[in-house]
Structures are given as structure tokens and as C-alpha cells.
Design an enzyme around this catalytic site. Structure first.
Site, short mmCIF file in Angstrom:
data_model
loop_
_atom_site.label_atom_id
_atom_site.label_comp_id
_atom_site.label_asym_id
_atom_site.label_seq_id
_atom_site.Cartn_x
_atom_site.Cartn_y
_atom_site.Cartn_z
N LYS A 67 0.89 -0.99 -0.11
CA LYS A 67 -0.01 -0.03 -0.06
C LYS A 67 0.74 1.36 0.14
O LYS A 67 0.53 2.39 -0.66
CB LYS A 67 -1.09 0.01 1.25
CG LYS A 67 -2.01 -1.06 1.18
CD LYS A 67 -2.90 -1.05 2.37
CE LYS A 67 -3.93 -2.23 2.31
NZ LYS A 67 -5.06 -2.18 3.22
N ASP A 103 -9.82 2.51 2.65
CA ASP A 103 -9.80 1.48 4.04
C ASP A 103 -10.40 2.31 5.01
O ASP A 103 -11.39 1.49 5.77
CB ASP A 103 -8.28 1.51 4.42
CG ASP A 103 -7.68 0.05 3.50
OD1 ASP A 103 -8.43 -0.59 3.06
OD2 ASP A 103 -6.42 0.01 3.35
N ALA A 156 10.02 3.46 15.92
CA ALA A 156 10.14 4.62 14.90
C ALA A 156 8.95 5.11 13.72
O ALA A 156 8.69 5.65 13.22
CB ALA A 156 11.57 4.45 13.90
#
Length: 288
Positions: A67, A103, A156
Site C-alpha cells: 500500500k 480503507d 520509529a
């Protein structure tokens, strides 16, 4: 009637329900289409997408783990795709790809419409910070949730998603080891692919250990995956006493309907497709 050519790209992809869903949408709306599943890794995605376009492909769905890579292949992208930093729907436009992300709206439609949840001010935990999490986080915020805590194996990446959302007073990054101290949530969403069987060359780490203290009597637990992949998280949710344990089938159908509208200009009804998937495979039944 001219048949339009569509596909879903992902890795692995053989399990995908998208071809079945879009075939049903096509029959319902009278749209002639061919929809296939194409396996592509991040390394092969660009070439596979080029080959699909050369063969007449006019629109595609994109799933894990592609994606975020899909956004980079688009000449143009919708505001919600840029905000998410991820694309799950591609539309062929003048020899180029235009990207969108359905989504988030698909998840919110499923939770509020099908399951009757009021998302406003719900203290929310989002597990994962990859493409799926990027796709749903902005829509959850727009739906009015309360504080959002994002936890990822690689801190991160969670930090980067928090920074992207730009709401430091309401969106927080935490470490996995912090989970036991975070208290109870109203909404817990699993956006990881941790329970997915690893493909060749991938490391499989499994669902992280989740404390039951995250769940209260009114908590809704949602896995964005479905089928066998969703079983470990949903089993944990039920054992922890969650009020709702919901898999990703409803979201899948709703986001597919949004994509269908982008491709064909008409939004199909979704209840029929949702019921058909539930009836066909007992593994897909939730504990809602």
C-alpha cells in the site's frame, strides 16, 4: 457490453476475497468485469502493475505489503491517500495511475453502520504502523475518536505515523513493553500482519503478547484481517471479555464498494456480499 479488467495485488494473495466480492458487485449492478488476483512483492510490484496496464487493466486494489509502495507509483493521489501515505485503490487515468485510499471510510462504515458503534470519544489503541494503520488512522480521527495510542514493534514507524497525523495532544506513540501500563481502551484495533504466515524470506513473529487489562466491559476489538489470520487476535479479545470481537470482512466489503464506485460510478449495496461471505465460510464468523 465491454468487459473491464481489474485486479488485486498483494503478497500473498491467493486467499483474497476481493475477486469474489467484485464479481458479486458486477452482477448486482450489471457491470461486466474481469477481476483477478496477482501476486507481487515490493520488488516486483512496479513491473507487475506495468504489465497489468499494458494488458488493458483499468483499476486495481492493493493490499499487504504494497500500500505504501503504491502511492509512489501514482501520478496523482486523493487527499485521503496523501494523508494516509498509502494507496489501496488505483484508477487508470490517461495512461497514468491515480491513487486513493478507501480503507478508512470502509472501516468506519462497517463499525458504525453494520455493528452500530458510536466511535465518538472512544479511547483507541492501534496496533501496527504500516500501510493498513496509515489507511485507517485519519478516518478514525475524523470519526471523532478520543485519544489514539499507536504501538508498533519498530517504534520509529509508530513515531512517524504520529508525526504524520499532526495531533500531538491526542495521538501518542508507545512501545510494546508499555502496553501493560496503558490501562483500558474503548476500541482496540489490530492493524498488524503479525499472525500472517510468513512468505519465503520473511520473518514471522506472531501476535505480540497483549495484556487483558487493555479490555473492559464495553471494549470493541477489531482485526483488520479476516479468516485464519484474524483468529489469534479475536480469540484473545473474547478471552479478555471484549464486548465486540470483529474481523475485517465488513471493512473489506465496504472499502471494496467505495473502490467499485471510483471505477464504475455506482456504489453497490454491501449487505448481500457480506452475508454471502459469512454464509460460505464458518471461519469468518465473528463473536460480535
Amino acid at each position: 457490453m465491454t468487459e473491464s479488467h481489474h485486479a488485486v495485488f498483494g503478497h500473498p494473495i491467493a486467499h483474497s476475497l476481493s475477486p469474489r466480492i467484485h464479481a458479486r458487485f458486477g452482477r448486482q449492478t450489471g457491470v461486466a468485469l474481469r477481476f483477478e488476483a496477482i501476486d507481487a512483492t515490493p520488488d516486483t510490484f512496479a513491473s507487475a502493475l506495468d504489465a497489468f496496464a499494458a494488458a488493458g487493466g483499468s483499476g486495481a486494489s492493493v493490499t499487504l505489503p504494497l500500500k505504501e509502495a503504491a502511492l509512489a507509483l501514482c501520478a496523482d493521489a486523493s487527499d485521503r491517500a496523501r494523508r494516509a501515505g498509502a494507496v489501496n485503490t488505483l484508477v487508470r487515468d490517461g495512461g497514468h495511475w491515480r491513487g486513493d485510499n478507501t480503507d478508512g471510510v470502509g472501516l468506519v462504515r462497517d463499525l458504525t453502520g453494520r455493528h452500530g458503534l458510536d466511535l465518538r470519544q472512544r479511547r483507541t489503541l492501534l496496533l501496527g504502523a504500516g500501510g493498513a494503520a496509515h489507511g485507517v488512522a485519519p478516518a478514525l480521527i475524523d470519526a471523532g475518536i478520543g485519544d489514539l495510542f499507536i504501538v508498533n514493534r519498530t517504534s520509529a514507524r509508530a513515531d512517524a505515523l504520529v508525526d504524520k497525523l499532526g495531533l500531538p495532544k491526542h495521538v501518542h506513540s508507545r512501545y510494546l513493553e508499555d502496553l501493560a501500563a496503558l490501562g483500558e481502551f474503548d476500541l482496540v484495533i489490530n492493524a498488524t500482519s503479525a499472525a500472517r504466515a510468513p512468505a519465503a524470506g520473511e520473518a514471522g513473529s506472531g501476535l505480540p503478547t497483549l495484556p487483558t487489562s487493555l479490555v473492559g466491559a464495553r471494549t470493541a476489538c477489531v482485526d483488520l484481517s479476516y479468516g485464519e489470520v484474524a483468529i489469534p487476535f479475536l480469540a484473545w479479545a473474547r478471552a479478555a471479555g471484549a464486548h465486540h470481537a470483529i474481523d475485517g470482512v465488513g471493512m473489506l466489503v465496504e472499502q471494496a464498494a467505495e473502490a467499485f464506485k471510483l471505477w464504475h460510478g455506482i456504489r453497490p449495496y454491501t449487505d448481500e456480499a457480506y452475508a454471502a461471505l459469512r454464509e460460505r465460510d464458518a471461519l469468518l464468523v465473528t463473536g460480535d
